[in-house]
Design an enzyme around this catalytic site. Structure first.
Site, PDB file in Angstrom:
ATOM      1  N   HIS A  57     -40.326  18.820 -29.935  1.00  0.00           N
ATOM      2  CA  HIS A  57     -41.356  19.033 -30.976  1.00  0.00           C
ATOM      3  C   HIS A  57     -40.980  18.391 -32.308  1.00  0.00           C
ATOM      4  O   HIS A  57     -41.816  18.285 -33.206  1.00  0.00           O
ATOM      5  CB  HIS A  57     -41.612  20.532 -31.194  1.00  0.00           C
ATOM      6  CG  HIS A  57     -42.183  21.220 -30.001  1.00  0.00           C
ATOM      7  ND1 HIS A  57     -43.367  20.829 -29.413  1.00  0.00           N
ATOM      8  CD2 HIS A  57     -41.728  22.263 -29.254  1.00  0.00           C
ATOM      9  CE1 HIS A  57     -43.616  21.597 -28.364  1.00  0.00           C
ATOM     10  NE2 HIS A  57     -42.634  22.470 -28.240  1.00  0.00           N
ATOM     11  N   ASP A  70     -41.891  20.055 -20.013  1.00  0.00           N
ATOM     12  CA  ASP A  70     -41.903  21.343 -20.701  1.00  0.00           C
ATOM     13  C   ASP A  70     -43.345  21.877 -20.680  1.00  0.00           C
ATOM     14  O   ASP A  70     -44.296  21.102 -20.594  1.00  0.00           O
ATOM     15  CB  ASP A  70     -41.429  21.136 -22.155  1.00  0.00           C
ATOM     16  CG  ASP A  70     -41.238  22.449 -22.913  1.00  0.00           C
ATOM     17  OD1 ASP A  70     -40.097  22.937 -22.977  1.00  0.00           O
ATOM     18  OD2 ASP A  70     -42.246  22.991 -23.437  1.00  0.00           O
TER      19      ASP A  70
END
Ligand code: SP5
Ligand code: ZN
Length: 318
Positions: free
Chosen positions: A135, A169
């Site tokens: 992220h 993910d």
């Protein structure tokens, strides 16, 4: 065949206590026990655990702005207790803790070292990174991530040939997407929960395909809540087909285990056995592969999930 696992216990210096979620403070899920439970399962196995060499700052600055790195270093070393939200964060889930710089630097080192091992001829290496990275962008932290470990590895690989990143993910890797969005020497393929309903909300849609010479080298496969193994494997195969067409020389797998059905913040329906199948499908690409640990929060089962995916990845090699 042997498999090398890159790991350092220094991640433990980062132990976030809480995040601010939907108007209240809740216990943090990105805890040291995650990595400890994974490494435990490999102690005494035939897999070799190696400590990373520390990444140089100049290598870190290839992926992250110097001002961003400096901010985390100073903020983390000067704070007496953790704090949420700062000018370089995009959410309230990613606290500055006293140990976050040290742990993130070591996590980046774990990824970089893993990629160096693959460059020097290893066929499959697992970088047990913590904190996770996908992220984080050049100059923003978020989603429990500070430095983008997978991007650091991919940038290292890209000095030696074309790279594909497969991100499995549960959440879209907005940071990785952003870092490589205008590039065609690094293909980013992500399979994740539909961002209409799940973090990071603002990216991960099918329409995001890259820009400039990067157009067509960013591929998102958003999936509905409750996605089961057969649908998941079908979509995974589509992603793998795209990677095959690209003909990369290296593969980075951003491996989050929050797709597991018992994950406390995920929402897919994948059983523990499904991870061996996922690993096997990926292994059919037959590429030098670095697996980089991302999310996954069902602490008690993480070791088995990880063992299963690595077993799958190992099947067709020899
Ligand atoms: C690397 C990674 O998997 N990051 C995921 C970040 C997602 N965080 C957003 C959701 C926060 C939910 N926290 C709820 C905790 C309940 N105890
Ligand atoms: Zn995740």
């Amino acid at each position: 065949m042997s498999l090398k696992i890159v790991y350092s216990p220094i991640h433990k210096t980062h132990y976030p206590e809480r995040e601010f979620f939907k108007g209240e403070f809740v216990k943090h899920v990105e805890v040291p026990e995650r990595a400890q439970n994974i490494v435990k399962i490999f102690k005494g196995s035939s897999f070799e655990i190696v400590e990373p060499k520390l990444i140089s700052l100049s290598d870190l600055y290839i992926t992250h702005d110097k001002s961003y790195v400096e901010f985390i270093r100073k903020a983390s070393f000067s704070t007496t207790r953790e704090f949420l939200s700062n000018k370089y964060s995009f959410d309230t889930y990613t606290p500055i803790t006293r140990g976050c710089f040290t742990a993130s630097l070591v996590s980046a080192s774990v990824a970089k070292h893993g990629s160096d091992l693959v460059i020097s001829g290893e066929k499959l290496v697992y970088s047990l990174c913590r904190p996770p990275g996908h992220h984080a962008s050049r100059n923003k932290m978020g989603g429990y991530c500070y430095f983008n470990n997978a991007a650091i590895a991919a940038n290292n690989f890209s000095n030696h040939g074309k790279v594909a990143i497969l991100d499995i993910d549960f959440h879209h890797g907005n940071g990785t997407q952003e870092i490589f969005y205008e590039r065609n020497d690094v293909l980013y393929v992500s399979i994740h929960a539909d961002p209409t309903h799940y973090f990071p909300y603002s990216s991960g849609f099918r329409t995001e395909r890259g820009i400039g010479k990067g157009l067509g080298y960013n591929l998102n496969f958003p999936l509905a809540k409750g996605t089961n193994a057969s649908t998941y494997i079908l979509e995974l195969k589509k992603g793998l087909m795209e990677i095959k067409k690209y003909k990369p020389e290296f593969l980075v797998v951003s491996a989050g285990f929050d797709t597991y059905l018992k994950d406390p913040i995920g929402g897919f329906d994948l059983s523990i056995n499904c991870f061996q199948e996922i690993g096997m499908q990926i292994s059919m690409l037959n590429l030098p592969t670095l697996v980089v640990q991302e999310g996954g929060y069902c602490v008690q089962d993480l070791g088995i999930v990880c063992q299963n995916i690595l077993r799958g990845l190992n099947t067709l090699r020899g």
